[in-house]
Design a protein around this motif. Structure first.
Motif, PDB file in Angstrom:
ATOM      1  N   HIS A   7      59.237  33.449  87.339  1.00 33.93           N
ATOM      2  CA  HIS A   7      58.685  34.024  86.109  1.00 33.93           C
ATOM      3  C   HIS A   7      58.114  32.971  85.172  1.00 33.93           C
ATOM      4  O   HIS A   7      57.496  33.319  84.171  1.00 33.93           O
ATOM      5  CB  HIS A   7      59.773  34.806  85.370  1.00 33.93           C
ATOM      6  CG  HIS A   7      60.867  33.921  84.866  1.00 33.93           C
ATOM      7  ND1 HIS A   7      61.820  33.392  85.699  1.00 33.93           N
ATOM      8  CD2 HIS A   7      61.139  33.448  83.632  1.00 33.93           C
ATOM      9  CE1 HIS A   7      62.633  32.632  84.982  1.00 33.93           C
ATOM     10  NE2 HIS A   7      62.245  32.652  83.729  1.00 33.93           N
ATOM     11  N   GLU A  79      66.646  23.625  84.416  1.00 33.07           N
ATOM     12  CA  GLU A  79      66.722  23.436  82.962  1.00 33.07           C
ATOM     13  C   GLU A  79      65.349  23.137  82.375  1.00 33.07           C
ATOM     14  O   GLU A  79      64.997  23.611  81.318  1.00 33.07           O
ATOM     15  CB  GLU A  79      67.644  22.265  82.628  1.00 33.07           C
ATOM     16  CG  GLU A  79      69.106  22.610  82.588  1.00 33.07           C
ATOM     17  CD  GLU A  79      69.449  23.593  81.487  1.00 33.07           C
ATOM     18  OE1 GLU A  79      68.954  23.428  80.371  1.00 33.07           O
ATOM     19  OE2 GLU A  79      70.193  24.543  81.769  1.00 33.07           O
ATOM     20  N   GLN A 104      69.910  31.201  97.909  1.00 34.10           N
ATOM     21  CA  GLN A 104      70.133  32.063  96.740  1.00 34.10           C
ATOM     22  C   GLN A 104      71.591  32.010  96.299  1.00 34.10           C
ATOM     23  O   GLN A 104      71.880  32.051  95.106  1.00 34.10           O
ATOM     24  CB  GLN A 104      69.695  33.489  97.044  1.00 34.10           C
ATOM     25  CG  GLN A 104      68.173  33.605  96.987  1.00 34.10           C
ATOM     26  CD  GLN A 104      67.659  35.002  97.268  1.00 34.10           C
ATOM     27  OE1 GLN A 104      68.394  35.859  97.735  1.00 34.10           O
ATOM     28  NE2 GLN A 104      66.390  35.217  96.999  1.00 34.10           N
ATOM     29  N   GLN A 108      72.977  31.004  92.716  1.00 29.17           N
ATOM     30  CA  GLN A 108      73.890  31.860  91.935  1.00 29.17           C
ATOM     31  C   GLN A 108      75.172  31.112  91.584  1.00 29.17           C
ATOM     32  O   GLN A 108      75.724  31.263  90.504  1.00 29.17           O
ATOM     33  CB  GLN A 108      74.208  33.134  92.709  1.00 29.17           C
ATOM     34  CG  GLN A 108      73.046  34.108  92.714  1.00 29.17           C
ATOM     35  CD  GLN A 108      73.095  35.059  93.899  1.00 29.17           C
ATOM     36  OE1 GLN A 108      74.092  35.123  94.608  1.00 29.17           O
ATOM     37  NE2 GLN A 108      72.017  35.788  94.105  1.00 29.17           N
ATOM     38  N   GLU A 319      58.087  23.833  76.663  1.00 31.29           N
ATOM     39  CA  GLU A 319      57.920  24.937  77.610  1.00 31.29           C
ATOM     40  C   GLU A 319      56.682  24.574  78.406  1.00 31.29           C
ATOM     41  O   GLU A 319      55.645  24.226  77.817  1.00 31.29           O
ATOM     42  CB  GLU A 319      57.697  26.254  76.868  1.00 31.29           C
ATOM     43  CG  GLU A 319      58.978  26.836  76.314  1.00 31.29           C
ATOM     44  CD  GLU A 319      58.690  28.073  75.485  1.00 31.29           C
ATOM     45  OE1 GLU A 319      57.852  28.884  75.907  1.00 31.29           O
ATOM     46  OE2 GLU A 319      59.275  28.181  74.412  1.00 31.29           O
TER      47      GLU A 319
ATOM     48  N   GLU B  43      65.409  40.415  85.237  1.00 34.03           N
ATOM     49  CA  GLU B  43      64.202  39.739  84.764  1.00 34.03           C
ATOM     50  C   GLU B  43      63.558  40.525  83.610  1.00 34.03           C
ATOM     51  O   GLU B  43      63.170  39.969  82.593  1.00 34.03           O
ATOM     52  CB  GLU B  43      63.234  39.618  85.948  1.00 34.03           C
ATOM     53  CG  GLU B  43      61.922  38.954  85.638  1.00 34.03           C
ATOM     54  CD  GLU B  43      62.118  37.526  85.196  1.00 34.03           C
ATOM     55  OE1 GLU B  43      61.325  37.080  84.373  1.00 34.03           O
ATOM     56  OE2 GLU B  43      63.090  36.878  85.638  1.00 34.03           O
ATOM     57  N   GLN B  47      63.018  39.485  79.727  1.00 36.20           N
ATOM     58  CA  GLN B  47      61.743  39.542  79.011  1.00 36.20           C
ATOM     59  C   GLN B  47      61.880  40.373  77.736  1.00 36.20           C
ATOM     60  O   GLN B  47      61.335  40.034  76.700  1.00 36.20           O
ATOM     61  CB  GLN B  47      60.669  40.136  79.913  1.00 36.20           C
ATOM     62  CG  GLN B  47      60.156  39.111  80.909  1.00 36.20           C
ATOM     63  CD  GLN B  47      59.191  39.707  81.911  1.00 36.20           C
ATOM     64  OE1 GLN B  47      58.878  40.885  81.860  1.00 36.20           O
ATOM     65  NE2 GLN B  47      58.741  38.884  82.831  1.00 36.20           N
ATOM     66  N   ALA B  63      71.672  30.411  80.529  1.00 38.12           N
ATOM     67  CA  ALA B  63      72.152  29.201  81.214  1.00 38.12           C
ATOM     68  C   ALA B  63      73.638  28.969  80.950  1.00 38.12           C
ATOM     69  O   ALA B  63      74.376  28.532  81.828  1.00 38.12           O
ATOM     70  CB  ALA B  63      71.349  28.002  80.760  1.00 38.12           C
TER      71      ALA B  63
END
Lengths: 363, 270
Positions: A7, A79, A104, A108, A319, B43, B47, B63
């Motif tokens: 994303h 991060e 995955q 996790q 960002e 997700e 958002q 996090a």
């Protein structure tokens, strides 16, 4: 293969790839296979070499186990929202034979409490250093010590985190395309070649061996390099710093100003002191330096310096997409190699400064 | 005969195993698609959350694996608070249709938030037609005063541009008042057990709001306190205003109106 960073917004690449047979074969020799991303960095050879030479997976770690180093690289890349490095690390795990499901699970597990205390402490350290920087260094070090890491392991953890911070910025700021790596496990020919890739990787990912430090860099961060004396990290770090100073796309003063701004932004007194000494040797007066550090501007700065001290500041907390857009604006003022060198200096400054606070503070 | 039985038994066992394997694979596929659907929902939720709190804060909560009803510990920090408010909003709200008013306000909030984001601030909350923003509350920022004043100048420019759009639509023009102060406070996730928000709490937030109110008295749009002035780049052109009493402080407060940034040497990037 769905990844936790799918994303993350990622702009179109800011750099044009350019072939350089010497650098490409250097990367292939060191890493065992072609490294297509190196073509984006060939106009600044020291940076291209640093991306290969400082990579913690290839012969630099003597004490820290490879699994912890792999997890740290994944955590820090997550991060920093570096899609490229995250995809590269995932692709590496896949090439080593891990299934998608297992990768995955590893992802996790990074946020689960049932991990062994050493891994938990290493993950917490990676996150704290990327998120807080030197301000949280001592507390994070104490946690590592309590988890049973030796001094040598702690130094290698600090190096792995700092160098990942450097790599993340070097790939994120110019928006190096991550799709080829993300799509790798879905390509039939890559699946067929996977066992071969794994064998090649195994041959090239080796433990570091004690290496004498023959030469020290002539500018700041000498103490940092000395702190790793005896480890293969020291010559790799020393050579990168030396080559960075020698490169002429940006002046030494401009590079030092960028280092000073990053040190100030991260609140690292140790680095700030070394860099300000070097700046004074370059002829920058103390009031000018104070003004630059307090307001990111001073009448004595030239246009390029004025732009790049601000750019350096932008690389401390960022960002990706926003920083990539800002960096794109610099292309009107800087030549391609100047822009790439600026990206390299700022990225390295972030890594060195985080490392400096950790290692010089504790050694 | 025996061989036939054995072969049949083996075939039966193979068939059973094959069936079990087939069922297991279908089960796995089912679980995987459920996992993917859950990840997609998560997700979407993330958002949606990013519209309710600063993106950096949402990332940090995820996090840190923050559980409902808990939160990361609040930290003492020195931050710069900026308070912006619409001048004459009440009169305007009485004249405009609710739908038109909401659209005008959305445009205002968006432009102000963009200016804050662009200069490394975080929108703390919307208070009626006012916005509270912090600089240096989530991450260390030694340039927080310069950033806050740059954001204020960007807000002024954004409102000028927005007024051009409103003029073309025949809608009333907007004007803003901005107050900025810097000081220590507590930053973190705060609130009741059921509802929390990321906030910076300190005297500087109240002072910024009250200094903002002084913009009406001094007939200016951006005012900073002495604390901010002391940390500010000398390139900003400031005009001292007469000291005025404000609620909660015993002494009248000196403020400075921000005119512009004088040098004009900075190339515009980004």
């Amino acid at each position: 293969m769905a990844s936790a960073l799918d994303h993350v917004a990622w702009e179109a690449c800011l750099l044009d790839p350019r072939r350089d047979r010497v650098l490409e074969s250097y990367a292939r020799r060191k890493m065992g296979m072609p490294v297509p991303s190196i073509r984006y960095f060939t106009s600044v050879p020291w940076l291209a070499r640093a991306l290969i030479d400082l990579h913690p997976e290839y012969g630099l770690l003597m004490h820290l186990d490879q699994h912890t180093a792999d997890v740290l690289t994944l955590v820090v890349s997550q991060e920093n929202s570096c899609r490229f490095c995250y995809a590269a690390q995932r692709a590496l795990l896949w090439a080593q034979g891990m299934s998608e499901a297992r990768i995955q699970r590893v992802e996790q597990n990074l946020s689960r409490a049932d991990l062994v205390p050493r891994t938990v402490a290493a993950i917490a350290f990676g996150r704290s250093q990327s998120r807080v920087g030197p301000a949280g260094a001592q507390e994070a070090l104490q946690a590592l010590r309590r988890a049973g890491f030796s001094d040598d392991e702690m130094k290698e953890i600090a190096f792995t985190v700092a160098t990942t911070d450097f790599l993340n910025r070097a790939f994120s700021i110019p928006a190096i395309p991550s799709r080829p790596l993300e799509q790798m496990p879905e390509q039939m020919h890559m699946r067929l070649l996977r066992p071969l890739i794994n064998r090649v990787l195994q041959r090239h990912r080796f433990r570091g061996r004690a290496t004498p430090l023959e030469r020290l860099p002539s500018y700041p961060y000498v103490r940092l390099v000395k702190a790793y004396a005896g480890s293969p990290i020291a010559p790799a770090l020393g050579q990168t710093i030396e080559e960075m100073w020698a490169s002429s796309h940006l002046t030494r003063r401009c590079k030092l100003l960028m280092l000073a701004v990053v040190a100030r932004g991260l609140g690292c007194q140790v680095c700030a002191f070394e860099v300000s000494e070097a700046l004074q040797r370059e002829g920058l007066h103390e009031p000018t330096l104070t003004q630059v550090l307090t307001h990111l501007d001073a009448p004595d700065l030239d246009v390029l310096e004025r732009l790049l001290v601000r750019f350096a500041r932008d690389t401390i907390w960022f960002e990706p997409a926003a920083l990539q857009r800002r960096t794109r604006g610099l292309r009107d003022y800087l030549s391609g190699p100047q822009l790439l060198e600026a990206i390299g200096v700022a990225s390295l400054a972030n890594g060195l400064c985080r490392l400096g606070a950790m290692v010089m503070g504790h050694s | 005969m025996t061989w036939t039985v054995v072969t049949a038994a083996v075939l039966v066992i193979i068939a059973i195993l094959g069936g079990a394997l087939y069922r297991q694979r279908r089960l796995n596929q089912n679980l995987r698609s459920q996992l993917e659907a859950a990840a997609a929902n998560l997700e979407k939720l993330q958002q949606a959350c990013s519209r309710l709190a600063p993106a950096g804060v949402v990332q940090r909560l995820i996090a840190d694996d923050v559980q409902p009803g808990t939160g990361p510990k609040a930290e003492r920090k020195v931050a710069t608070a900026l308070f912006v408010d619409l001048v004459g909003f009440t009169a305007m709200s009485e004249r405009l249709e609710p739908a038109v008013l909401a659209r005008v306000l959305d445009g205002y909030y968006q432009r102000m938030s963009d200016a804050i984001d662009e200069h490394r601030g975080q929108v703390g909350s919307f208070v009626g037609d006012g916005i509270v923003a912090y600089f240096g509350a989530t991450q260390p920022n030694p340039w927080q005063c310069d950033d806050a004043v740059r954001a204020a100048l960007a807000m002024r420019a954004a409102i000028d541009e927005y007024n051009g759009e409103l003029d073309r639509e025949g809608l009333p023009r907007l004007s803003i008042g901005i107050g900025i102060d810097r000081g220590p406070g507590l930053a973190g996730l705060m609130g009741s057990r059921d509802r929390k928000e990321y906030a910076f709490i300190g005297r500087s937030v109240n002072i910024a709001a009250r200094v903002q109110a002084l913009t009406r008295i001094h007939q200016v749009d951006i005012l900073v306190t002495e604390t901010v002035r002391d940390d500010l780049d000398p390139g900003f052109v400031l005009v001292p205003m007469p000291a005025e009493p404000i609620k909660g402080l015993t002494k009248p407060v000196m403020t400075y109106a921000v005119r512009r940034r004088s040098t004009g040497r900075e190339p515009a990037v980004g």
